[in-house]
Design a protein around this motif. Structure first.
Motif, PDB file in Angstrom:
ATOM      1  N   THR A  89       0.853  -1.358  -0.026  1.00 53.34           N
ATOM      2  CA  THR A  89      -0.108   0.035   0.051  1.00 53.34           C
ATOM      3  C   THR A  89       0.907   1.240   0.081  1.00 53.34           C
ATOM      4  OG1 THR A  89      -1.665  -1.140   1.205  1.00 53.34           O
ATOM      5  CG2 THR A  89      -1.556   1.465   1.266  1.00 53.34           C
ATOM      6  N   PRO A  90       0.680   2.297  -0.964  1.00 57.69           N
ATOM      7  CA  PRO A  90       1.197   3.374  -0.849  1.00 57.69           C
ATOM      8  C   PRO A  90       0.836   4.048   0.594  1.00 57.69           C
ATOM      9  CG  PRO A  90       0.008   3.379  -2.896  1.00 57.69           C
ATOM     10  CD  PRO A  90      -0.453   2.171  -1.969  1.00 57.69           C
ATOM     11  N   LEU A  91       2.159   4.429   1.251  1.00 58.98           N
ATOM     12  CA  LEU A  91       2.156   4.847   2.878  1.00 58.98           C
ATOM     13  C   LEU A  91       1.461   6.141   3.003  1.00 58.98           C
ATOM     14  CD1 LEU A  91       5.432   3.414   4.303  1.00 58.98           C
ATOM     15  CD2 LEU A  91       2.926   2.428   4.691  1.00 58.98           C
ATOM     16  N   TRP A  92       1.438   7.098   1.787  1.00 63.11           N
ATOM     17  CA  TRP A  92       0.849   8.288   1.898  1.00 63.11           C
ATOM     18  C   TRP A  92      -0.818   8.324   2.182  1.00 63.11           C
ATOM     19  CZ3 TRP A  92      -3.087   9.977  -1.070  1.00 63.11           C
ATOM     20  CH2 TRP A  92      -3.202   9.359  -2.365  1.00 63.11           C
ATOM     21  N   ILE A  93      -1.333   6.923   1.918  1.00 66.81           N
ATOM     22  CA  ILE A  93      -2.594   6.830   2.054  1.00 66.81           C
ATOM     23  C   ILE A  93      -3.259   6.843   3.612  1.00 66.81           C
ATOM     24  CG2 ILE A  93      -4.906   5.516   1.627  1.00 66.81           C
ATOM     25  CD1 ILE A  93      -3.373   5.055  -1.216  1.00 66.81           C
ATOM     26  N   PRO A  94      -2.644   5.829   4.324  1.00 67.89           N
ATOM     27  CA  PRO A  94      -2.999   5.974   5.607  1.00 67.89           C
ATOM     28  C   PRO A  94      -2.269   6.769   6.372  1.00 67.89           C
ATOM     29  CG  PRO A  94      -1.316   4.026   5.102  1.00 67.89           C
ATOM     30  CD  PRO A  94      -1.905   4.729   3.891  1.00 67.89           C
ATOM     31  N   GLN A  95      -1.148   7.596   5.986  1.00 65.90           N
ATOM     32  CA  GLN A  95      -0.586   8.594   6.592  1.00 65.90           C
ATOM     33  C   GLN A  95      -1.389   9.730   6.722  1.00 65.90           C
ATOM     34  OE1 GLN A  95       3.201   8.857   4.772  1.00 65.90           O
ATOM     35  NE2 GLN A  95       4.133   7.110   6.139  1.00 65.90           N
ATOM     36  N   SER A  96      -2.231   9.769   5.433  1.00 66.53           N
ATOM     37  CA  SER A  96      -3.014  10.859   5.194  1.00 66.53           C
ATOM     38  C   SER A  96      -4.274  11.111   6.073  1.00 66.53           C
ATOM     39  CB  SER A  96      -3.614  11.308   3.934  1.00 66.53           C
ATOM     40  OG  SER A  96      -2.659  11.349   2.945  1.00 66.53           O
ATOM     41  N   VAL A  97      -4.685   9.899   6.508  1.00 65.48           N
ATOM     42  CA  VAL A  97      -5.903   9.673   7.479  1.00 65.48           C
ATOM     43  C   VAL A  97      -5.511  10.069   8.971  1.00 65.48           C
ATOM     44  CG1 VAL A  97      -7.664   8.230   8.514  1.00 65.48           C
ATOM     45  CG2 VAL A  97      -6.972   7.759   6.065  1.00 65.48           C
ATOM     46  N   MET A  98      -4.192   9.853   9.270  1.00 65.79           N
ATOM     47  CA  MET A  98      -3.595  10.279  10.355  1.00 65.79           C
ATOM     48  C   MET A  98      -3.523  11.596  10.578  1.00 65.79           C
ATOM     49  SD  MET A  98       0.405   9.580  11.889  1.00 65.79           S
ATOM     50  CE  MET A  98       0.740  11.024  10.676  1.00 65.79           C
ATOM     51  N   LEU A  99      -2.914  12.229   9.364  1.00 66.76           N
ATOM     52  CA  LEU A  99      -2.712  13.640   9.420  1.00 66.76           C
ATOM     53  C   LEU A  99      -4.384  14.431   9.617  1.00 66.76           C
ATOM     54  CD1 LEU A  99      -1.212  16.269   8.869  1.00 66.76           C
ATOM     55  CD2 LEU A  99      -1.475  15.845   6.307  1.00 66.76           C
ATOM     56  N   LEU A 100      -5.264  13.713   9.042  1.00 64.96           N
ATOM     57  CA  LEU A 100      -6.573  14.539   9.040  1.00 64.96           C
ATOM     58  C   LEU A 100      -7.006  14.387  10.383  1.00 64.96           C
ATOM     59  CD1 LEU A 100      -9.067  15.625   7.774  1.00 64.96           C
ATOM     60  CD2 LEU A 100      -9.889  13.017   7.528  1.00 64.96           C
ATOM     61  N   GLY A 101      -6.829  13.410  11.227  1.00 70.35           N
ATOM     62  CA  GLY A 101      -7.266  13.367  12.435  1.00 70.35           C
ATOM     63  C   GLY A 101      -6.360  14.270  13.424  1.00 70.35           C
ATOM     64  N   ALA A 102      -5.000  14.394  13.169  1.00 71.65           N
ATOM     65  CA  ALA A 102      -4.293  15.351  13.852  1.00 71.65           C
ATOM     66  C   ALA A 102      -4.723  16.755  13.612  1.00 71.65           C
ATOM     67  CB  ALA A 102      -2.668  15.270  13.202  1.00 71.65           C
ATOM     68  N   VAL A 103      -5.132  17.252  12.321  1.00 77.73           N
ATOM     69  CA  VAL A 103      -5.561  18.503  11.988  1.00 77.73           C
ATOM     70  C   VAL A 103      -6.951  18.772  12.771  1.00 77.73           C
ATOM     71  CG1 VAL A 103      -6.561  19.919  10.169  1.00 77.73           C
ATOM     72  CG2 VAL A 103      -4.534  18.789   9.574  1.00 77.73           C
ATOM     73  N   ILE A 104      -7.733  17.672  12.826  1.00 75.56           N
ATOM     74  CA  ILE A 104      -8.931  17.864  13.571  1.00 75.56           C
ATOM     75  C   ILE A 104      -8.701  18.064  15.042  1.00 75.56           C
ATOM     76  CG2 ILE A 104     -11.044  16.725  14.205  1.00 75.56           C
ATOM     77  CD1 ILE A 104     -11.127  15.401  11.296  1.00 75.56           C
ATOM     78  N   LEU A 105      -7.805  17.496  15.428  1.00 74.43           N
ATOM     79  CA  LEU A 105      -7.615  17.630  17.101  1.00 74.43           C
ATOM     80  C   LEU A 105      -6.792  18.945  17.164  1.00 74.43           C
ATOM     81  CD1 LEU A 105      -7.200  16.662  20.012  1.00 74.43           C
ATOM     82  CD2 LEU A 105      -4.887  15.665  19.362  1.00 74.43           C
ATOM     83  N   ALA A 106      -6.182  19.405  16.302  1.00 74.62           N
ATOM     84  CA  ALA A 106      -5.362  20.742  16.726  1.00 74.62           C
ATOM     85  C   ALA A 106      -6.284  21.818  16.309  1.00 74.62           C
ATOM     86  CB  ALA A 106      -4.222  21.045  15.402  1.00 74.62           C
ATOM     87  N   ILE A 107      -7.358  21.658  15.534  1.00 75.07           N
ATOM     88  CA  ILE A 107      -8.662  22.502  15.543  1.00 75.07           C
ATOM     89  C   ILE A 107      -9.233  22.594  16.722  1.00 75.07           C
ATOM     90  CG2 ILE A 107     -10.727  23.242  14.441  1.00 75.07           C
ATOM     91  CD1 ILE A 107      -9.395  22.034  11.856  1.00 75.07           C
ATOM     92  N   ALA A 108      -9.667  21.474  17.234  1.00 71.49           N
ATOM     93  CA  ALA A 108     -10.124  21.380  18.377  1.00 71.49           C
ATOM     94  C   ALA A 108      -9.550  22.056  19.759  1.00 71.49           C
ATOM     95  CB  ALA A 108     -10.479  19.973  18.808  1.00 71.49           C
ATOM     96  N   LEU A 109      -8.551  21.794  19.758  1.00 71.32           N
ATOM     97  CA  LEU A 109      -7.567  22.474  20.916  1.00 71.32           C
ATOM     98  C   LEU A 109      -7.378  24.040  20.748  1.00 71.32           C
ATOM     99  CD1 LEU A 109      -4.709  19.979  21.095  1.00 71.32           C
ATOM    100  CD2 LEU A 109      -6.007  20.445  22.984  1.00 71.32           C
TER     101      LEU A 109
END
Length: 177
Positions: free
Chosen positions: A131-151
């Motif tokens: 699997t191209p690793l950028w795909i699961p890493q992008s989901v991790m990044l999306l969750g991190a961005v949402i947490l940063a927005i929440a904080l």
């Protein structure tokens, strides 16, 4: 004022949607385990199932962070906050949310670069799935961005309103031990 109410509804919807996607990721892990068990019982091979389950676990974790923060499910050491006067508590919460927000946006910055370079170099997983690793890493990044927005949302709320928006469900927390 209507714009702020719309923004509040949009942010709450974002946090809840991320929580729903996290729950769906957990269901996907269950499905992968069941399919892998069925494959094993029938003598078939399901290559990459553990890798996909790992990707789904990372997605579930990162996507759940913001929703868990709003529900009071994160571990917060509030002994000190409960012992100090309200004025000092507000400054301590501003400091805590400020540090958390800064650290999370710092993480987002480097996670975004990590995803970019994985995509640029065509980095793939070392398992059978390739699997191209950028795909699961992008989901991790999306969750991190949402947490940063929440904080950031909670930090601004503490600064301007004097309190955070974290809801504590004491009945739910009492069942955790």
């Amino acid at each position: 004022m209507a714009v702020l109410r719309g923004l509040r509804r949009g942010l709450d919807f974002l946090y809840l949607s991320a929580g729903v996607l996290a729950a769906l990721s957990l269901i996907a892990i269950l499905g992968l385990i069941v399919v892998q068990m069925l494959a094993r019982w029938t003598g078939e091979v399901f290559p990459g199932a553990p890798d996909y389950a790992g990707y789904a676990m990372a997605a579930a974790s990162f996507l759940a962070f913001a929703n868990a923060l709003n529900r009071g499910s994160h571990i917060r050491v509030s002994i000190l906050l409960n012992a100090v006067p309200d004025g000092l508590r507000r400054w301590l919460e501003i400091w805590c949310f400020g540090v958390g927000t800064a650290v999370m946006w710092y993480f987002v910055w480097y996670a975004q670069r990590f995803v970019y370079w994985s995509w640029k170099f065509n980095d793939v997983s070392q398992g059978q799935d390739r699997t191209p690793l950028w795909i699961p890493q992008s989901v991790m990044l999306l969750g991190a961005v949402i947490l940063a927005i929440a904080l950031t949302d909670h930090l601004l709320h503490v600064i301007f309103k004097g309190n955070h928006r974290i809801e504590r469900d004491l009945a739910d927390q009492s069942h955790g031990e």
